[in-house]
Write a protein that holds these residues in place. Sequence first.
Motif, PDB file in Angstrom:
ATOM      1  N   PHE A  26      44.159  40.446 -30.177  1.00  0.00           N
ATOM      2  CA  PHE A  26      42.794  40.554 -29.880  1.00  0.00           C
ATOM      3  C   PHE A  26      42.796  42.748 -30.064  1.00  0.00           C
ATOM      4  CE2 PHE A  26      40.943  36.392 -30.718  1.00  0.00           C
ATOM      5  CZ  PHE A  26      40.019  36.666 -31.624  1.00  0.00           C
ATOM      6  N   ARG A  27      41.689  43.526 -30.178  1.00  0.00           N
ATOM      7  CA  ARG A  27      41.818  44.933 -28.820  1.00  0.00           C
ATOM      8  C   ARG A  27      40.084  45.092 -28.869  1.00  0.00           C
ATOM      9  NH1 ARG A  27      41.963  49.198 -32.300  1.00  0.00           N
ATOM     10  NH2 ARG A  27      42.439  49.481 -33.828  1.00  0.00           N
ATOM     11  N   ARG A  38      35.266  46.766 -40.457  1.00  0.00           N
ATOM     12  CA  ARG A  38      35.400  45.338 -40.830  1.00  0.00           C
ATOM     13  C   ARG A  38      35.999  44.382 -40.517  1.00  0.00           C
ATOM     14  NH1 ARG A  38      37.288  47.574 -46.913  1.00  0.00           N
ATOM     15  NH2 ARG A  38      38.777  48.869 -45.635  1.00  0.00           N
ATOM     16  N   LEU A  39      36.838  44.567 -39.874  1.00  0.00           N
ATOM     17  CA  LEU A  39      37.267  44.219 -38.641  1.00  0.00           C
ATOM     18  C   LEU A  39      36.875  43.672 -37.570  1.00  0.00           C
ATOM     19  CD1 LEU A  39      41.313  45.618 -39.619  1.00  0.00           C
ATOM     20  CD2 LEU A  39      40.351  44.102 -40.592  1.00  0.00           C
ATOM     21  N   ILE A  40      36.121  44.045 -36.862  1.00  0.00           N
ATOM     22  CA  ILE A  40      35.512  43.068 -35.964  1.00  0.00           C
ATOM     23  C   ILE A  40      35.075  42.123 -36.191  1.00  0.00           C
ATOM     24  CG2 ILE A  40      33.102  43.863 -34.721  1.00  0.00           C
ATOM     25  CD1 ILE A  40      32.857  46.939 -35.723  1.00  0.00           C
ATOM     26  N   ALA A  69      33.076  37.206 -31.705  1.00  0.00           N
ATOM     27  CA  ALA A  69      33.383  37.161 -30.561  1.00  0.00           C
ATOM     28  C   ALA A  69      32.203  38.415 -29.655  1.00  0.00           C
ATOM     29  CB  ALA A  69      34.713  38.245 -30.308  1.00  0.00           C
ATOM     30  N   TYR A  70      31.730  39.734 -30.551  1.00  0.00           N
ATOM     31  CA  TYR A  70      31.032  40.412 -30.224  1.00  0.00           C
ATOM     32  C   TYR A  70      29.755  39.476 -29.420  1.00  0.00           C
ATOM     33  CZ  TYR A  70      27.181  43.198 -30.048  1.00  0.00           C
ATOM     34  OH  TYR A  70      26.030  44.297 -29.946  1.00  0.00           O
ATOM     35  N   ARG A 108      30.898  42.537 -26.612  1.00  0.00           N
ATOM     36  CA  ARG A 108      31.623  43.858 -26.840  1.00  0.00           C
ATOM     37  C   ARG A 108      32.287  43.720 -28.234  1.00  0.00           C
ATOM     38  NH1 ARG A 108      36.413  44.248 -22.604  1.00  0.00           N
ATOM     39  NH2 ARG A 108      37.106  41.353 -23.202  1.00  0.00           N
ATOM     40  N   PHE A 109      32.856  44.126 -29.280  1.00  0.00           N
ATOM     41  CA  PHE A 109      33.286  44.849 -30.126  1.00  0.00           C
ATOM     42  C   PHE A 109      34.650  44.417 -29.876  1.00  0.00           C
ATOM     43  CE2 PHE A 109      29.099  47.440 -31.115  1.00  0.00           C
ATOM     44  CZ  PHE A 109      29.019  46.841 -32.256  1.00  0.00           C
ATOM     45  N   MET A 110      34.962  43.413 -30.701  1.00  0.00           N
ATOM     46  CA  MET A 110      36.606  43.429 -30.934  1.00  0.00           C
ATOM     47  C   MET A 110      36.827  43.374 -31.648  1.00  0.00           C
ATOM     48  SD  MET A 110      36.863  42.468 -27.382  1.00  0.00           S
ATOM     49  CE  MET A 110      38.472  41.989 -27.097  1.00  0.00           C
ATOM     50  N   LEU A 111      38.148  43.954 -32.122  1.00  0.00           N
ATOM     51  CA  LEU A 111      38.923  43.293 -33.451  1.00  0.00           C
ATOM     52  C   LEU A 111      39.718  42.354 -33.711  1.00  0.00           C
ATOM     53  CD1 LEU A 111      39.094  47.542 -34.377  1.00  0.00           C
ATOM     54  CD2 LEU A 111      37.832  46.083 -34.742  1.00  0.00           C
ATOM     55  N   ARG A 112      39.168  41.689 -34.777  1.00  0.00           N
ATOM     56  CA  ARG A 112      40.938  40.703 -35.329  1.00  0.00           C
ATOM     57  C   ARG A 112      42.180  41.786 -35.852  1.00  0.00           C
ATOM     58  NH1 ARG A 112      39.096  35.552 -35.574  1.00  0.00           N
ATOM     59  NH2 ARG A 112      40.373  34.798 -37.087  1.00  0.00           N
TER      60      ARG A 112
END
Lengths: 625, 292
Positions: B48-49, B58-60, B64-65, B70-74
Amino acid sequence: MWKGARDQRAPVWKGARVLSFLAPAAAILALTLPAIVALYFLRIRRPTRIVPALHLWPNQIRDRQANVPWQRLRPSWLLFLQLLAAAVLVAAAVQPALPAGAALARHSIVLIDASASMQATDVAPSRLDVAKRQANAVIDQLGPQDRMTVIAVGPAARVVASVTGERDTLHRAVNGITASNGAGDLSAALAMAAGLVRAGDDARAYLFTDGIVQPLRASFASGLPFPVEYHRVGTSGENVALTSLTVRTSAQSRAAYLHVQNFGQQPRSVSVEWRADGHLLDVRPVTLAAGQAQDLVLPVPGDATAVSAHLAGGDIFALDDSATAVARTPRAFRVLLVTPGNVFLEQALRLRSDLQIDVIAPTAYRASAAYALTVFDQFSPAVLPDGPFVMVDPPAGSALAGGQPVGIGRVRAVDAGDPLLANVDLQDVHVARSQDLRNSLFGRPLVSSLQTPLVLVRDEPFRQVLVGFDLHESDLPLRIAFPILVQNLSEWLLPPSVPSHSFHPDEAVTIVPESGATSVSVVRPDGSRRALAAGSIATFADTDPTGLYTVEQTIAGKLERSWFSVNLFSDPISQLKPPDRLTLPPTRTTVTQATHHGQLEIWPWIALAALAVVTAEWLAFHRGL
Amino acid sequence: MTPAALLEPALLRRLESLALQVRRAVSGQMGGERRSRRRGQSVEFADFRNYTPGDDFRLIDWNAYARLDRFMLRLFVAEEELPLSLFVDLSGSMDWGKPNKAETARRLAGAISYVALAALDRVRLTVFADGPTSGGAPYRGRRAAAGLFSRLQSLPAGGVTNYEKLVWPIGRQRPGMTVLITDGLGEPSIDPALAAVQRAQQEGAVLQLLAPQEMALDWSGDARLRDAETGLEREFTATPVTQGSYLRALAQRTDDIERASQRRGLRFARLSTAEPIDEMVQITLRRLGLLG
């Protein structure tokens, strides 16, 4: 005169060490050395091989041969070893030789005693073999320019190798010498050697002998043109010998007399085996002190042909351990004496035991072939017999009669050395009267006087004698000379067909074939047969082996046998002890050339060294040097 | 030109079951069958980041949000192609031996390439001698094999080996796998090229190919040696001693290459042209870990 070495070793030669070459022509092979270097200079033909990475191949490779033609010569162990091997081989090929010792002359004369005594085995294997070994040692030291003559000193001297430098020939000649049974004639050998040496030659003789040779003849008083070195062979004189065997016939019996002698310094006990025709009759033990001799009387059977004695046990010299004698009496000759009466003549003839004398008056004479000899005294038949005869004082008018009788003064021998006058002393002999035979063509004069020849003899057509005076008109029959003269003449006129006494080895035997003999041959002790001419007197000298010889004659289809024997019977030989000093002829002092030294060949060792160098080269090659 | 002209069809079929083995993830320009060091769009989760503007929304990860506000990207592991660079030595020294080293190198390179192409890996072929040939366009896909084989066969062997000229083309490689097929006998040393492979972060392998005739000499005596590359000549007499010197020099050279390879983290294998290609690939290279 040089005194021979006292031991049995080969002569020791010493001298300066200067190298010489036996085959100097082989030095031309040294051309192989520059050839090897030239090959090194020449570019070698190598097959090309492509390799992936040349830099991996050892860059320490050294040139064994030039990479470019005629490049500068680089040091190389392999080249060095090749040159060394070639040089050593060349050195071997020229056959270098070291001087090996005593002065060898340019012409060496090796005299090897091959007489009977050299058969002695006091030194192993025999004196002759030791002598040959020593002679071979001298041959091995011949230089390239040296020549050698080898003479075998037997009863007759024989040159077995004449003035040659071929060592193989010389070795073969020496090794081929065999000992004879006779005495060595050193005089003949030295004379022969002297004949091979020219004045001024650098020559030296090496005599290998036990010193037991015939006494030197006086003809060497002026010396020999070369010095002679005496190399003594043999040590011992311990020997027992049979030195005499005779058969005597008396009215009662026959007996043999055998002489046995111990020549050694030690007492010896031996046994004598006594045989007749090979059958053992007796064995007599005999003990002899040092130097002692003994005579044995031994029986001889009446029917024996030959008797022999043998010393059992053996010693260092076998040749004199056997003796053979002929036991059979010789056949008698029939002699016819035709005389009005001459007791002197008759008695003189009867002195010879093997003559059977018939005496008849001249009137009773009839020619007969039954008589081997006819003696006519004051009678001459109309037809002279075809055969030996003696004619004494032939009547005037007969065929052989001389001229008018003449008075005779002193009687003398025409040739004092004539064998027919041996032991005949004519000093006090006188003849009153004799026929004048000066013009006689009968033959050669034997006895003569100032006025006329008195006794003539001739050999052809038969042996015949003519006496020109009546024996009764001379004091000859009263002198001791008469029977001796008759004996000499009768033996000359009637030699026994085969003498039955003993001969020495190699002594010539005169054989007179019987009349009518169609074939004559001699069978030697070893069974070998020698044919002789039937029609003439033969001299048979092939008598080296000792033992009994049989003479076979075929007369009218019938085989007649007679015998003679050969025995050593020589005290000087049987004595065997080699003398420390041998009296040899002096050397003429004109020969003073410097001699040089014998050769010791060293090339085999050099060849071995060459092999070692070649092996080292092979190893060096495989180690990549 | 068909693939069968270089390699037998049966061998090609067996090669299809193999694949290049890499010790770490690689990154290619096109999707392949291998994990990439870059995060990509495969199904395998990587991390994640935090979202930053410009990211593909599209990767959010909406779950997790919901939990973290928070917006996390997979992030997913990218599956990419493996860039394989083959450097094949066709210098003069390779055109030697029975079987011929250059021919064997062509076949070996063809086999390794085919394994890669069958796995959709990208293959760049560079043939070198005194310098590298132009790599040309990379090959990708099994269909490219024919062209690659054709090129391998069309390039003649010859010239002097110069490894230093490989430094630049190796250095510009993207991270991937570099396989160097050579006899390693050229001068100067191969070490600069190996160092370039290390610097370019390549998984590397050095395959040293030698002919049996150079590993055990079959001749002796006098000869004139001619270098297959330079044409230089030298008189030589082969004796047990001088032959030993050569063999020691060869062993020293191969040992140097092996040690240099290991120092640079590269695989190393010494191959004999006497060994059939099948065995080289299936046994030696699998044991080496290059293929699996």
